[in-house]
Motif scaffolding. Structure first.
Motif, PDB file in Angstrom:
ATOM      1  N   LYS A 156       0.850  -1.203   0.000  1.00 37.87           N
ATOM      2  CA  LYS A 156       0.000   0.000   0.000  1.00 37.87           C
ATOM      3  C   LYS A 156       0.886   1.254   0.000  1.00 37.87           C
ATOM      4  O   LYS A 156       0.673   2.185  -0.787  1.00 37.87           O
ATOM      5  CB  LYS A 156      -0.908  -0.050   1.241  1.00 37.87           C
ATOM      6  CG  LYS A 156      -1.725   1.173   1.498  1.00 37.87           C
ATOM      7  CD  LYS A 156      -3.091   1.041   0.828  1.00 37.87           C
ATOM      8  CE  LYS A 156      -3.961   2.278   1.072  1.00 37.87           C
ATOM      9  NZ  LYS A 156      -3.737   3.353   0.132  1.00 37.87           N
ATOM     10  N   PHE A 192      -7.505 -11.250  -3.388  1.00 37.10           N
ATOM     11  CA  PHE A 192      -8.433 -10.143  -3.180  1.00 37.10           C
ATOM     12  C   PHE A 192      -7.765  -9.056  -2.328  1.00 37.10           C
ATOM     13  O   PHE A 192      -7.842  -7.864  -2.620  1.00 37.10           O
ATOM     14  CB  PHE A 192      -9.701 -10.665  -2.490  1.00 37.10           C
ATOM     15  CG  PHE A 192     -10.919  -9.868  -2.829  1.00 37.10           C
ATOM     16  CD1 PHE A 192     -11.607 -10.086  -4.009  1.00 37.10           C
ATOM     17  CD2 PHE A 192     -11.366  -8.877  -1.972  1.00 37.10           C
ATOM     18  CE1 PHE A 192     -12.727  -9.327  -4.330  1.00 37.10           C
ATOM     19  CE2 PHE A 192     -12.494  -8.122  -2.282  1.00 37.10           C
ATOM     20  CZ  PHE A 192     -13.171  -8.341  -3.461  1.00 37.10           C
ATOM     21  N   LEU A 193      -7.062  -9.483  -1.268  1.00 41.38           N
ATOM     22  CA  LEU A 193      -6.365  -8.529  -0.396  1.00 41.38           C
ATOM     23  C   LEU A 193      -5.273  -7.789  -1.173  1.00 41.38           C
ATOM     24  O   LEU A 193      -5.082  -6.583  -0.980  1.00 41.38           O
ATOM     25  CB  LEU A 193      -5.749  -9.258   0.808  1.00 41.38           C
ATOM     26  CG  LEU A 193      -6.741  -9.752   1.858  1.00 41.38           C
ATOM     27  CD1 LEU A 193      -6.035 -10.644   2.879  1.00 41.38           C
ATOM     28  CD2 LEU A 193      -7.418  -8.572   2.568  1.00 41.38           C
ATOM     29  N   ALA A 201      -5.279  -7.025  -4.299  1.00 40.28           N
ATOM     30  CA  ALA A 201      -5.929  -6.019  -5.151  1.00 40.28           C
ATOM     31  C   ALA A 201      -6.356  -4.823  -4.301  1.00 40.28           C
ATOM     32  O   ALA A 201      -6.172  -3.669  -4.696  1.00 40.28           O
ATOM     33  CB  ALA A 201      -7.126  -6.633  -5.862  1.00 40.28           C
ATOM     34  N   LYS A 202      -6.895  -5.099  -3.129  1.00 37.22           N
ATOM     35  CA  LYS A 202      -7.341  -3.987  -2.266  1.00 37.22           C
ATOM     36  C   LYS A 202      -6.155  -3.149  -1.776  1.00 37.22           C
ATOM     37  O   LYS A 202      -6.303  -1.958  -1.516  1.00 37.22           O
ATOM     38  CB  LYS A 202      -8.153  -4.518  -1.080  1.00 37.22           C
ATOM     39  CG  LYS A 202      -9.559  -4.943  -1.503  1.00 37.22           C
ATOM     40  CD  LYS A 202     -10.494  -5.154  -0.345  1.00 37.22           C
ATOM     41  CE  LYS A 202     -10.963  -3.883   0.332  1.00 37.22           C
ATOM     42  NZ  LYS A 202     -11.935  -3.116  -0.467  1.00 37.22           N
ATOM     43  N   GLY A 261      -3.795  -2.425  -3.615  1.00 38.00           N
ATOM     44  CA  GLY A 261      -3.400  -1.613  -4.776  1.00 38.00           C
ATOM     45  C   GLY A 261      -2.244  -2.184  -5.569  1.00 38.00           C
ATOM     46  O   GLY A 261      -1.588  -1.457  -6.324  1.00 38.00           O
ATOM     47  N   TYR A 288     -12.068 -10.495  -9.756  1.00 38.48           N
ATOM     48  CA  TYR A 288     -11.599  -9.112  -9.973  1.00 38.48           C
ATOM     49  C   TYR A 288     -12.526  -8.349 -10.936  1.00 38.48           C
ATOM     50  O   TYR A 288     -12.703  -7.147 -10.796  1.00 38.48           O
ATOM     51  CB  TYR A 288     -10.193  -9.108 -10.596  1.00 38.48           C
ATOM     52  CG  TYR A 288      -9.020  -9.326  -9.643  1.00 38.48           C
ATOM     53  CD1 TYR A 288      -9.205  -9.557  -8.285  1.00 38.48           C
ATOM     54  CD2 TYR A 288      -7.717  -9.271 -10.119  1.00 38.48           C
ATOM     55  CE1 TYR A 288      -8.119  -9.760  -7.438  1.00 38.48           C
ATOM     56  CE2 TYR A 288      -6.623  -9.458  -9.274  1.00 38.48           C
ATOM     57  CZ  TYR A 288      -6.831  -9.708  -7.933  1.00 38.48           C
ATOM     58  OH  TYR A 288      -5.751  -9.886  -7.109  1.00 38.48           O
ATOM     59  N   TYR A 333     -15.371  -5.771 -10.092  1.00 39.77           N
ATOM     60  CA  TYR A 333     -14.927  -4.608  -9.309  1.00 39.77           C
ATOM     61  C   TYR A 333     -13.956  -3.722 -10.074  1.00 39.77           C
ATOM     62  O   TYR A 333     -13.595  -2.643  -9.606  1.00 39.77           O
ATOM     63  CB  TYR A 333     -14.280  -5.075  -7.995  1.00 39.77           C
ATOM     64  CG  TYR A 333     -15.257  -5.877  -7.165  1.00 39.77           C
ATOM     65  CD1 TYR A 333     -16.276  -5.233  -6.467  1.00 39.77           C
ATOM     66  CD2 TYR A 333     -15.201  -7.262  -7.119  1.00 39.77           C
ATOM     67  CE1 TYR A 333     -17.197  -5.957  -5.730  1.00 39.77           C
ATOM     68  CE2 TYR A 333     -16.123  -7.995  -6.394  1.00 39.77           C
ATOM     69  CZ  TYR A 333     -17.109  -7.333  -5.699  1.00 39.77           C
ATOM     70  OH  TYR A 333     -18.021  -8.040  -4.983  1.00 39.77           O
ATOM     71  N   TYR A 341     -10.786  -4.067 -10.662  1.00 37.18           N
ATOM     72  CA  TYR A 341      -9.464  -3.861 -10.051  1.00 37.18           C
ATOM     73  C   TYR A 341      -8.401  -3.701 -11.128  1.00 37.18           C
ATOM     74  O   TYR A 341      -8.422  -4.394 -12.141  1.00 37.18           O
ATOM     75  CB  TYR A 341      -9.082  -5.041  -9.151  1.00 37.18           C
ATOM     76  CG  TYR A 341      -9.786  -5.026  -7.814  1.00 37.18           C
ATOM     77  CD1 TYR A 341      -9.674  -3.925  -6.966  1.00 37.18           C
ATOM     78  CD2 TYR A 341     -10.565  -6.100  -7.402  1.00 37.18           C
ATOM     79  CE1 TYR A 341     -10.332  -3.893  -5.755  1.00 37.18           C
ATOM     80  CE2 TYR A 341     -11.224  -6.075  -6.178  1.00 37.18           C
ATOM     81  CZ  TYR A 341     -11.097  -4.969  -5.366  1.00 37.18           C
ATOM     82  OH  TYR A 341     -11.747  -4.941  -4.157  1.00 37.18           O
ATOM     83  N   THR A 382      -5.326  -4.485 -10.682  1.00 36.23           N
ATOM     84  CA  THR A 382      -4.296  -5.516 -10.461  1.00 36.23           C
ATOM     85  C   THR A 382      -4.325  -6.566 -11.575  1.00 36.23           C
ATOM     86  O   THR A 382      -5.381  -7.137 -11.860  1.00 36.23           O
ATOM     87  CB  THR A 382      -4.528  -6.195  -9.090  1.00 36.23           C
ATOM     88  OG1 THR A 382      -4.587  -5.172  -8.096  1.00 36.23           O
ATOM     89  CG2 THR A 382      -3.426  -7.181  -8.759  1.00 36.23           C
TER      90      THR A 382
END
Ligand code: E4P
Length: 223
Positions: free
Chosen positions: A95, A116-117, A119-120, A122, A151, A154, A156, A158
């Motif tokens: 991050k 998923f984490l 992607a969140k 960033g 993904y 949403y 993302y 990533t």
């Protein structure tokens, strides 16, 4: 699909570049340990040889240290992606690095929740290790399909970098799923060229061409 080479071997990288299929390189501590040159020499040579992204792996599980290592890797070139293990301290570092404009590759990813984490946090890319999952009787490619599907709604940014590839079928299956990047060992790149019918057909064409040349020679002698 972009082709990355999963290696720290300079000759292999040069060869893939000469073939014209090299879009990037991924390294890791195990691959660095296999080479004679120092990590610094390897990172500097690889990042100048390769036009696309070159992943260099951090070796810490402490957020501040990962951030410092990642920032220091940027001396090797603008194309460097900082490779960070998919852990809690690692994703905190991702991050911070991504917020400062440094691209990160979240490695050692083995589940959709981990992806998923990433992607969140960033991450620019996430690296799910399919071969190592196959090795323990789990379907690595099913993980790629799940992450891509997860993904999509949403949006993302990533990218999924299919990693721990063992054979050409992995490449084909990843491409059929629309995975944007695959990183393969040099051995797999070489295997992709191979087909026994190509070898047999080529040998036959060469032999038949020799007989054509013989005929031409005989005709010119007869004249
Ligand atoms: C990815 O970036 C890793 O370097 C790599 O794909 C690991 O592959 P392995 O399971 O063959 O070691």
């Amino acid at each position: 699909m972009k082709f990355f080479l999963d290696t720290a071997n300079i000759d292999q990288i040069k060869d893939a570049k000469d073939i014209g299929v090299l879009d990037g390189v991924t390294t890791n501590p195990t691959l660095i340990a296999m080479e004679r040159e120092s990590p610094e020499e390897l990172y500097s040579t690889i990042s100048s040889l390769v036009q696309g992204p070159v992943s260099i792996e951090t070796v810490s599980n402490v957020t501040d240290e990962i951030v410092k290592q990642g920032q220091s890797f940027m001396k090797y070139g603008k194309n460097v992606y900082v490779k960070v293990a998919n852990t809690k301290p690692g994703l905190k570092a991702v991050k911070i690095l991504e917020d400062s404009g440094i691209h990160c590759n979240v490695t050692l990813t083995f589940s959709s929740s981990q992806a998923f984490l990433a992607a969140k946090a960033g991450a620019t890319v996430v690296s799910p290790f399919i071969g190592r999952l196959d090795d323990i009787s789990q379907d690595g490619m099913a993980l790629i399909a799940e992450i891509l599907a997860m993904y999509k709604p949403y949006g993302y940014k990533t990218s999924v970098l299919v990693s721990s590839i063992r054979h050409p079928i992995h490449i084909v299956q990843a491409a059929k799923l629309g995975a944007p990047i695959a990183t393969m060992p040099y051995k797999v790149l070489e295997m992709m060229f191979k087909h026994p019918l190509t070898d047999i057909g080529f040998a036959r064409f060469m032999k038949d061409w020799d007989s054509v040349k013989d005929k031409i020679e005989q005709k010119s002698i007869a004249r």
